[in-house]
Structures are given as C-alpha cells and as structure tokens.
Design an enzyme around this catalytic site. Structure first.
Site, PDB file in Angstrom:
ATOM      1  N   LYS A  29      55.580  62.322  50.539  1.00 44.63           N
ATOM      2  CA  LYS A  29      56.063  63.416  49.677  1.00 44.63           C
ATOM      3  C   LYS A  29      56.268  64.712  50.462  1.00 44.63           C
ATOM      4  CE  LYS A  29      52.499  63.157  46.875  1.00 44.63           C
ATOM      5  NZ  LYS A  29      51.835  61.953  47.396  1.00 44.63           N
ATOM      6  N   ASN A  54      52.777  70.991  45.745  1.00 40.13           N
ATOM      7  CA  ASN A  54      51.555  70.704  46.500  1.00 40.13           C
ATOM      8  C   ASN A  54      51.532  71.415  47.838  1.00 40.13           C
ATOM      9  OD1 ASN A  54      49.936  69.173  44.889  1.00 40.13           O
ATOM     10  ND2 ASN A  54      50.580  67.208  45.707  1.00 40.13           N
ATOM     11  N   HIS A  79      44.536  56.316  44.005  1.00 39.89           N
ATOM     12  CA  HIS A  79      43.955  57.151  42.934  1.00 39.89           C
ATOM     13  C   HIS A  79      43.732  56.356  41.640  1.00 39.89           C
ATOM     14  CE1 HIS A  79      44.779  60.446  45.581  1.00 39.89           C
ATOM     15  NE2 HIS A  79      46.076  60.319  45.471  1.00 39.89           N
TER      16      HIS A  79
END
Length: 468
Positions: A123, A146, A193
């Site tokens: 990303k 982010n 995750h």
C-alpha cells in the site's frame, strides 16, 4: 444531510496519532468532546493535559464505557469492533466513525477527489508511486492516510490539492461507510489481522469497501482473483470500469508488461487493438516483480485520473522507496545483502523471495498466528540456506524440515538485538558469490526490536561491519 457538530456530544475513542487531532477538530467545530482511552501512561497523560487545556474532557484508563449522552463515536482505527464500547453504542443506536470517515464528511464541496489504495502488502509504496506520478503531471497532491499528511489536515487545512493519493488499511475502511473514491485499487489479499476482523471473509469485505461508490475505475490484481471478486460485488457509479493489472501481457481494460515495457490497454482509444507505452521495467525502483505490480496499480489509478503517459514514466523514475523495503545495503565478496525488514507477514515475504534466484534467508520473529508451509514450499528451490532468529523461529524451522530438508539451517537460540550481527555472519558463511542474503522475516519484530525499522537498521549495521 451533513452531520451538524455544533453542540453535539461526540466521544473520541483513543488518543494517539488519530485521536488527538480528531478531538481538536471536533472541538473547533463546536462539539462537546469526551475522549476515552484504555491506557494511562505518561504519554497518554501528556496528551490528556494538552486536550483538557482546550476544554476537552478526557477519561484515561476507561475505554470500554460509553459516556452518557454520546451522539457519535469517532474511533482510532485499531480499536476492535468487538470492544464493549462499540457494543454499547450499537445497543444505543450511536453511530461509529473512524478518522477516515470524519475526514470524508468534513470535505468541502470543491475538495480534491481521492485515489485510494488498499491491500495486504504494498500500500505505502503504491501510494508514494502514485503521488510521484501525479506530481510529475503537474498536479497539486499529497500522499495521505496511513502515511504522509494527515487526512484531517488535508481536508480541513488551507493548502489546496487537485487530487489526493490515499492509503487505507482494513481497519480504516471498516469504520468508513460513506467513503466514495474517484477510483480505487485493492493490490492483493492474504490472511492478515484476522484476530481483529474475526475471519478472512470479514477482512476481505472490509478491504472491498474501498470500491463502494467508485466513479471511474476499480483497479484489481489479475493474479489475485479475490480482488476481482471484490470488484464484482461492489456497488459502483454507472460507467465505472474494472481495470486489471498483470505482470503478463495485458488484455483489453488491463495494464501489463510486454518485452520489458509497462503498457496500458485500458485508457486508450480502441483498446482492443491499441496499447500505450508508459515506462520501462527499468524505470521501477527496485524492479522486483511485486514492485512492478505496485507500479502498474499506481499507473492505473493515475491514468484513470487522466494523467499522460509521460508523467507515469517520469514519476516512476523520480520515486525512491522507503527504507527497509527491498533495500540493497551492500555487496560483500560478490554477495548482495538486501533489507526487506518490512516483510512482516508471509505474503510480503513470498514476494520478496520471488525477486531473487539464490538466497540465504534470514527470517523469524513473532509469527502472529501465521503458518509457513506454503511459503517455504514455494521458495525451496531458491534457498541456499536459512538463518533463523526470534521467538517463533521453530515454526519456520519445522516448515523447512518438511519442505526443504536439503537446505542448511542455522537456528540462533537468541532473541536479543545482538543476534542480528551473528545472523549476518552466519549468512555470510552460507552464501556463495552471486547469492543474495535477504532479510525478509515473515514475522513481526517486537520480540527483539521496537519495530521493523530498528530490525532493518540492525541488519544494515551488521552488513557494514562485514565490509569494514
């Protein structure tokens, strides 16, 4: 209808990089803000004092109780949906937003459109490539989300942008129900995750939210069918197109690679017969397969925004990757030493291992529930040797014994930071001229180091000692 903040009681869940600015923005909009936080350490107390000086209420050490009268919760992205605070909010009919949702709601009517990127890996690199391409086209832009500029700062600040390159995690997407991007990409999907999301299906669904309401293009990875499936399931604006990227020769409506050239068969006239050259593979730094895929995804989003082909080339040439992402440290005695400490899961490490022909692999750390059989089986023919460190190294050692029993393995029974120097020395002993000693741990770093940056720095120092 826009949410009216004046006089509303808003609870901000979590201090830190998103909570503190969110509390300040909401307070400035006239909301009555209460911040709740699980911890009460020195940093939290300092942040609380800063907010309380503005007239914001802060409750430390109590992140599970819903404050009376709460009309909206704005949460830090990492807080799990199963937290009692959110259960209570659901029972009370209180909406929960993340910082991305708040930023989206606070955009001005003429604010810059978003080109959004998510995926298990790649990303940050892709968003940075995208920003570099957009800048090469003369557009006012920033890498946000982010990384880089805070999204809240980008949408509420004085600086004007033509377009934003936005990195979004699965956590952020979970809490962003209203987000509608100009165009978006899901780079890849692999288990990660899952303790937060509860299942792979829930994780994928949250990633897929990035496509909802897209206007121009939903960019997917031809080699990862799950990303295309998310496009098929998305509810998009009429006329929005599915655009694939591939390391092979592209079909119509795809970007790909032909004879070392990145080409576009999506954003050209008569795409069934024509293609547009964008850049050479050598313009991508580094030209590892997964990084070429990142470049194609970035190019697809830029082309969806109308960027000319020359800007794709110029932006890729100007891009410099962040540290610890397939970073070449040095050559010592004919052996290349490469730092990919950012490879903290098996999916990222698989891509890293695929970039080299003969590897002495330094791996290990905190496995986070991962298994390594598929990774090792796929890379076995490339491995000259392996050096294992960290708390969960036994899991990798056992996978090597099952799937690559002929590969010599050095198991360092250490979890101190000094173990990296010994690991590099052992790797040097195993390596031959032409090999690559690759730090791609497939694990998190916190058993031995503060973060993956510190781990990569330790590797680089150890390599420099070899060449001293």
């Amino acid at each position: 209808m826009p949410f009216e903040f004046q006089g509303k009681h808003v609870t901000v869940a979590g201090l830190g990089v998103s909570g503190v600015p969110a509390a300040k923005v909401l307070h400035g909009l006239g909301a009555r803000v209460t911040v709740v936080n699980d911890g009460a350490d020195e940093r939290a107390r300092a942040q609380a004092a800063e907010l309380e000086a503005l007239g914001i209420t802060v409750r430390l050490g109590d992140g599970d109780t819903l404050p009376d009268g709460t009309e909206l919760i704005v949460t830090a992205p990492g807080w799990k949906p199963t937290k009692p605070l959110f259960t209570a909010a659901g029972q009370a009919g209180v909406p929960v937003w993340g910082d991305v949702e708040l930023a989206w709601r606070l955009r001005r009517p003429d604010s810059a459109p978003w080109l959004a990127v998510t995926g298990t890996n790649g990303k940050t690199t892709t968003v940075q490539m995208l920003a570099s391409i957009l800048k090469a086209a003369g557009l006012r832009t920033a890498a946000v989300g982010n990384i880089g500029v805070s999204l809240l700062d980008a949408v509420t600040g004085d600086e004007e942008y033509d377009v934003l390159a936005v990195e979004l995690s699965s956590y952020q997407l979970h809490w962003a129900p209203s987000l509608r991007a100009h165009s978006a990409a899901v780079l890849n999907l692999a288990p990660d995750h899952l303790d937060w999301h509860g299942s792979m299906e829930a994780y994928a669904a949250d990633k897929g939210r990035i496509y909802e309401g897209n206007h121009i293009a939903c960019v997917y990875n031809v080699a990862d069918k799950a990303t295309e499936d998310l496009v098929r399931e998305a509810d998009v604006e009429e006329g929005c197109r599915a655009i694939g990227f591939t390391l092979g020769s592209p079909a119509p409506s795809q970007l790909g690679v032909v004879d070392g050239i990145l080409v576009d068969r999506a954003f050209v006239e008569n795409r069934h017969k024509n293609a547009q050259e964008l850049a050479e593979v050598s313009d991508v730094n580094p030209p590892a397969p997964h990084n070429i895929a990142n470049a194609l995804a970035a190019a697809a989003l830029a082309r969806a925004f109308g960027v000319p082909a020359a800007a794709v080339r110029d932006g890729l040439r100007a891009f410099t990757p962040d540290a610890h992402r397939i970073a070449h440290v040095a050559d010592v005695d004919g052996v290349a030493y490469v730092d990919d400490s950012k490879a903290t899961n098996t999916h990222a490490t698989e891509a890293s291992l695929a970039a080299y022909e003969s590897i002495v692999w330094i791996a290990g750390g905190l496995a986070k529930g991962a298994t390594f059989d598929e990774l090792v089986a796929g890379a076995a023919k490339r491995l000259r040797g392996a050096v294992l460190i960290g708390a969960d190294r036994a899991l990798i050692r056992e996978a090597l014994a099952r799937h690559a029993p002929e590969v010599p393995v050095v198991d360092l029974d250490r979890t101190d930071t000094g173990a990296m120097l010994q690991a590099v020395q052992e790797a040097r002993r195993l390596a031959r001229p032409g090999d690559t000693v690759l730090l791609a741990p497939a694990c998190a770093s916190m058993d031995m180091f503060t973060n993956y940056n510190q781990r990569g720095d330790a590797f680089a120092r150890a390599v420099r000692e070899l060449g001293a």
